[in-house]
Write an enzyme that holds these catalytic residues in place. Structure first.
Site, short mmCIF file in Angstrom:
data_model
loop_
_atom_site.label_atom_id
_atom_site.label_comp_id
_atom_site.label_asym_id
_atom_site.label_seq_id
_atom_site.Cartn_x
_atom_site.Cartn_y
_atom_site.Cartn_z
N THR A 118 -9.22 21.54 9.29
CA THR A 118 -8.69 20.38 8.59
C THR A 118 -7.21 20.53 8.42
OG1 THR A 118 -8.65 19.14 6.50
CG2 THR A 118 -9.33 21.45 6.37
N ASP B 216 -5.75 19.13 6.12
CA ASP B 216 -5.55 19.00 4.67
C ASP B 216 -5.53 20.35 3.95
OD1 ASP B 216 -5.70 16.26 5.16
OD2 ASP B 216 -7.84 16.19 4.75
N GLY C 198 -3.96 14.13 3.24
CA GLY C 198 -4.35 15.23 2.38
C GLY C 198 -5.60 14.96 1.57
N GLU D 217 -1.60 10.96 -0.17
CA GLU D 217 -2.39 9.72 -0.15
C GLU D 217 -3.33 9.61 -1.35
OE1 GLU D 217 -4.68 9.63 3.40
OE2 GLU D 217 -5.66 11.56 3.05
N ARG E 190 11.74 1.49 0.27
CA ARG E 190 11.00 1.30 1.51
C ARG E 190 9.92 2.38 1.60
NH1 ARG E 190 13.16 -2.78 1.16
NH2 ARG E 190 14.38 -3.97 2.68
#
Length: 348
Positions: free
Chosen positions: A137, A139, A182, A234, A266
Site C-alpha cells: 500500500t 498509504d 492516504g 484525503e 487554488r
C-alpha cells in the site's frame, strides 16, 4: 511445489519487483509459479492463470503497476453478481475460490495486497487455504511492518509536486491546497509536506481548526510571505466538519476552496499520480526482500502470516495480529515533533 501469486486492490510501485522475487526464489528451489490475473477473477470468472518463470519476469523490477492486473472489486466473500433482470446482488463465492485453487493443484498462495486483501487472505486461510501475504500500500497504513513498498515512491512523487507549486504560489500570492492520498492515515501528507516545506499539514489523526490555519496564513502575510502551501491528506477532517467554499460547483467539477485568511486559493488533487512511476531504489529493494521472504515462509511451512519489515530484518507476522489494526501516524512521533519545531501548522 506449485505457488500461485495474486495482486489485489490498488496498484503500487514495486508490485512487479515482488512478483519477480517470488518467481526467481521459487525457481531456484525447483518450484513452479503461476500468476492469477486480475486479483482472484482469474480463478472465479475466467481462465486467468498464467505460468511465471524467469523469462516472464525478466526486466520488470523497475516497472510500475502489475503484470498480472488487479481489481478493487474481487472480494470473494462479497462477490457482486447480476441476476437475469440486471439487478446487482452480493454472494459468497469463497468456497468456489478455494475449490478452484485446489483444482489447479496449487500448494501455496502469495497474496500481495493492502488492508482489504489482508482481511480476505486471513478469511481464506481460516478456510484452509495455505497463504502467505506481502503488505502492499502506498498509504503505509498496514500494521506489522515499519514500511510497505510503494510508500517511498508515493512520497517522492508528492514532494516533487509540492516543490513545483512553490514558484506558482509565490508568483500569484496564492494559497495552494494539495490533497494527497492516504485514506485514514496521514503518512504521505506528513512525510511529503515536511520534506516539501509546506506551511500547513492536515492529517486525519489531528482534526483541524480552520481559524488556526487562517492565523498561520495571516502571520505569514504579516511577515511579508504572501503565499502559503497547505498539504491535506484525503481523510483530513475539521473539528466541526465544515469546509470553507468560495464556490460550490456542479457534479463532475471541483469546488473552489477559498476564504483561508482572506487569500485567493487554488487546489490540486494529486490522485492516482501517486500510484504511478518507476519505484524508488528503496521500494525496489524492499519489494524484492518481501518477495524472497514470502518464499522462505512457504519453505518453512509458515502459512497464515504476513512478511513485514521489523528493524533491519524481515519477519513473519501472524495475520490475526495484522488485520483490523490500521497503523496511523503516532502523535508522539519525532516526525510530528519535527514539524511543530519547524513552525509547520498541523491545524490544531
Amino acid at each position: 511445489m506449485r505457488i500461485a501469486i495474486s495482486t489485489g486492490g490498488g496498484d503500487a510501485p514495486g508490485l512487479n519487483a515482488v512478483i519477480r522475487a517470488v518467481v526467481l526464489s521459487a525457481h531456484h528451489r525447483g518450484w513452479q509459479c503461476y500468476g492469477i490475473q486480475r486479483g482472484y477473477e482469474g480463478l472465479l470468472t475466467f481462465n486467468g492463470v498464467v505460468p511465471l518463470g524467469p523469462a516472464q519476469v525478466r526486466g520488470i523490477t523497475h516497472l510500475s503497476g502489475t503484470i498480472l492486473g488487479t481489481t478493487n472489486r474481487g472480494n470473494p466473500f462479497h462477490y457482486t453478481m447480476r441476476d437475469a433482470e440486471g439487478n446487482s446482488r452480493e454472494i459468497d463465492r469463497s468456497e468456489d475460490l478455494v475449490a478452484a485453487f485446489q483444482a489447479s493443484g496449487f500448494d501455496a498462495l502469495v497474496s500481495i495486497g493492502g488492508d482489504g486483501s489482508l482481511q480476505i487472505s486471513y478469511e481464506l486461510w481460516k478456510k484452509g487455504l495455505p497463504v502467505v501475504c506481502v503488505p502492499k500500500t502506498i498509504d503505509n497504513d498496514v500494521s506489522g511492518t515499519q514500511r510497505s513498498f510503494g510508500f517511498d515512491t508515493a512520497v517522492s512523487t508528492a514532494t516533487e509536486a509540492i516543490d513545483r507549486l512553490h514558484s506558482t504560489a509565490e508568483s500569484h500570492d496564492r494559497v495552494m491546497v494539495v490533497e494527497l492520498m492516504g485514506r485514514y492515515a496521514g503518512w504521505i501528507a506528513l512525510y511529503s509536506g515536511l520534506s516539501g516545506s509546506a506551511d500547513v499539514i492536515l492529517l486525519p489523526e489531528i482534526p483541524f481548526d480552520m481559524e488556526k490555519i487562517c492565523a498561520k496564513i495571516r502571520s505569514r502575510e504579516a511577515a511579508g510571505r504572501h503565499f502559503s502551501i497547505v498539504v491535506a491528506a484525503e481523510g483530513a477532517r475539521s473539528k466541526d466538519g465544515a469546509v470553507e467554499m468560495v464556490e460550490r460547483r456542479g457534479v463532475g467539477t471541483a469546488d473552489r476552496l477559498g476564504g483561508i485568511g482572506g487569500k485567493e486559493t487554488r487546489t490540486l488533487v494529486l490522485g492516482h499520480l501517486q500510484r504511478g512511476g518507476s519505484p524508488t531504489t528503496y521500494d525496489r529493494l524492499l519489494a524484492l526482500r518481501f518477495g524472497a521472504a514470502a518464499v522462505r515462509a512457504i519453505a518453512d511451512g509458515a502459512f497464515g502470516v504476513m512478511v513485514g519489515l521489523k528493524g533491519p530484518g524481515i519477519e513473519q507476522i501472524p495475520l490475526e495480529d495484522v488485520v483490523g489494526r490500521p497503523k496511523n501516524v503516532p502523535l508522539d512521533s519525532d516526525t510530528i515533533a519535527t514539524a511543530r519545531e519547524l513552525g509547520i501548522n498541523l491545524g490544531d
